[in-house]
Design a protein around this motif. Sequence first.
Motif, PDB file in Angstrom:
ATOM      1  N   MET A 118     -44.503 -52.077 -18.896  1.00  0.00           N
ATOM      2  CA  MET A 118     -44.479 -51.217 -17.717  1.00  0.00           C
ATOM      3  C   MET A 118     -44.570 -52.034 -16.436  1.00  0.00           C
ATOM      4  N   PHE A 119     -45.359 -53.095 -16.460  1.00  0.00           N
ATOM      5  CA  PHE A 119     -45.472 -53.948 -15.273  1.00  0.00           C
ATOM      6  C   PHE A 119     -44.137 -54.613 -14.950  1.00  0.00           C
ATOM      7  N   LEU A 120     -43.510 -55.223 -15.957  1.00  0.00           N
ATOM      8  CA  LEU A 120     -42.234 -55.899 -15.740  1.00  0.00           C
ATOM      9  C   LEU A 120     -41.121 -54.905 -15.434  1.00  0.00           C
ATOM     10  N   SER A 121     -41.089 -53.798 -16.142  1.00  0.00           N
ATOM     11  CA  SER A 121     -40.037 -52.804 -15.927  1.00  0.00           C
ATOM     12  C   SER A 121     -40.154 -52.173 -14.543  1.00  0.00           C
ATOM     13  N   ALA A 150     -37.215 -52.466 -11.947  1.00  0.00           N
ATOM     14  CA  ALA A 150     -36.590 -51.193 -11.584  1.00  0.00           C
ATOM     15  C   ALA A 150     -36.696 -50.941 -10.085  1.00  0.00           C
ATOM     16  N   TYR A 151     -37.825 -51.266  -9.502  1.00  0.00           N
ATOM     17  CA  TYR A 151     -37.980 -51.052  -8.064  1.00  0.00           C
ATOM     18  C   TYR A 151     -37.050 -51.961  -7.274  1.00  0.00           C
ATOM     19  N   ARG A 178     -48.729 -48.762  -3.872  1.00  0.00           N
ATOM     20  CA  ARG A 178     -49.488 -47.737  -3.158  1.00  0.00           C
ATOM     21  C   ARG A 178     -48.724 -46.442  -2.944  1.00  0.00           C
ATOM     22  N   ILE A 179     -47.394 -46.517  -2.955  1.00  0.00           N
ATOM     23  CA  ILE A 179     -46.600 -45.325  -2.647  1.00  0.00           C
ATOM     24  C   ILE A 179     -45.689 -44.947  -3.803  1.00  0.00           C
ATOM     25  N   VAL A 180     -44.841 -45.882  -4.240  1.00  0.00           N
ATOM     26  CA  VAL A 180     -43.816 -45.562  -5.235  1.00  0.00           C
ATOM     27  C   VAL A 180     -44.436 -45.214  -6.583  1.00  0.00           C
ATOM     28  N   LEU A 181     -45.300 -46.065  -7.100  1.00  0.00           N
ATOM     29  CA  LEU A 181     -45.872 -45.816  -8.423  1.00  0.00           C
ATOM     30  C   LEU A 181     -46.747 -44.555  -8.478  1.00  0.00           C
ATOM     31  N   PRO A 182     -47.623 -44.308  -7.491  1.00  0.00           N
ATOM     32  CA  PRO A 182     -48.395 -43.053  -7.551  1.00  0.00           C
ATOM     33  C   PRO A 182     -47.530 -41.799  -7.520  1.00  0.00           C
ATOM     34  N   LEU A 183     -46.359 -41.868  -6.876  1.00  0.00           N
ATOM     35  CA  LEU A 183     -45.466 -40.723  -6.826  1.00  0.00           C
ATOM     36  C   LEU A 183     -44.562 -40.631  -8.055  1.00  0.00           C
ATOM     37  N   SER A 184     -44.629 -41.622  -8.929  1.00  0.00           N
ATOM     38  CA  SER A 184     -43.732 -41.680 -10.090  1.00  0.00           C
ATOM     39  C   SER A 184     -44.465 -41.480 -11.407  1.00  0.00           C
ATOM     40  N   MET A 185     -45.596 -40.788 -11.391  1.00  0.00           N
ATOM     41  CA  MET A 185     -46.382 -40.614 -12.603  1.00  0.00           C
ATOM     42  C   MET A 185     -45.613 -39.945 -13.736  1.00  0.00           C
ATOM     43  N   PRO A 186     -44.775 -38.924 -13.484  1.00  0.00           N
ATOM     44  CA  PRO A 186     -44.012 -38.348 -14.610  1.00  0.00           C
ATOM     45  C   PRO A 186     -43.122 -39.377 -15.298  1.00  0.00           C
TER      46      PRO A 186
END
Length: 293
Positions: free
Chosen positions: A90-93, A97-98, A186-194
């Motif tokens: 998940m860290f590398l992906s 991906a970002y 701080r922004i992208v990952l918290p909004l991408s929980m699904p």
Amino acid sequence: MVEDRTWGNRIFGAVNMLLLTLIALVTLLPFIHVLAGSLTTAAEMSAKKFILFPTTISLDAYAYIFSTNTILRAMLISIGVTVGGTFISMFLSSLMAYGLSRRDLDGRRTIMFMVVFTMLFNGGMIPTFLVVKELGLIDNYMALILPVAINAFNLIILRSFFQNLPEGLEESAKIDGCNDFGILFRIVLPLSMPALATISLFYAVTYWNTYIHAILYLNDSTMYPMQVVLRQIVILATGMSNESGAFDADYIAPPEQTIKMAVIVVATVPILLVYPFLQKYFAKGALLGSIKG
């Protein structure tokens, strides 16, 4: 006319409910049969071909499987590989991906072509083994993680999800002085929980079911994950192998079919327990990540 439509909707809903209930039961029956078969006695297993509710509960198959600490050690290894591998993947992906979701990245299309290319063609088993061997990862748990650390399909879904996020959020963060890593974490990952929950589940299932990589890269049998050990248990139960040192030689094994069903339960139930916690994210993450590419 309105009343007719209302009755029509009710009938349609009732028929749908009936059909979906039947489909759910048909899907659930094999799981119930396997669980019941693993808990039945030898006599009942021999007398009946299909069991849903055993008349007498017997734990002989599970007692045979857990007769030593071999299965417990293998389960801990599988849990460690699954948790560690999922975190690394998940860290590398997420990082890749970002980066690929940024429209200002030079060479983005070329990199994406190479990612998609790996979905159609790959080096194969022997070249991969040679790479792992040259990296010194034989008899190392990282050999179960690094070769499959980034899955192209999961990467594409995650990238598409990141692209669907409003660009104004990143622009606002940059105005506030946030760098790229700050925007991501701080922004992208918290909004991408699904999406993150869905992809994490995909990776976790992959690592939990790892088998062929363990056979290829692990020579020490004490390092085997659960899937390999469970296969060995089935082989011992069927009398196809003389490697019975891991189990008590005086122990009378239950019927072969009962052991197979117990092995399926032991291998399946732990990962199934994760699904309820991620169910609300699963469909949303998979669908939103596939809207556009």
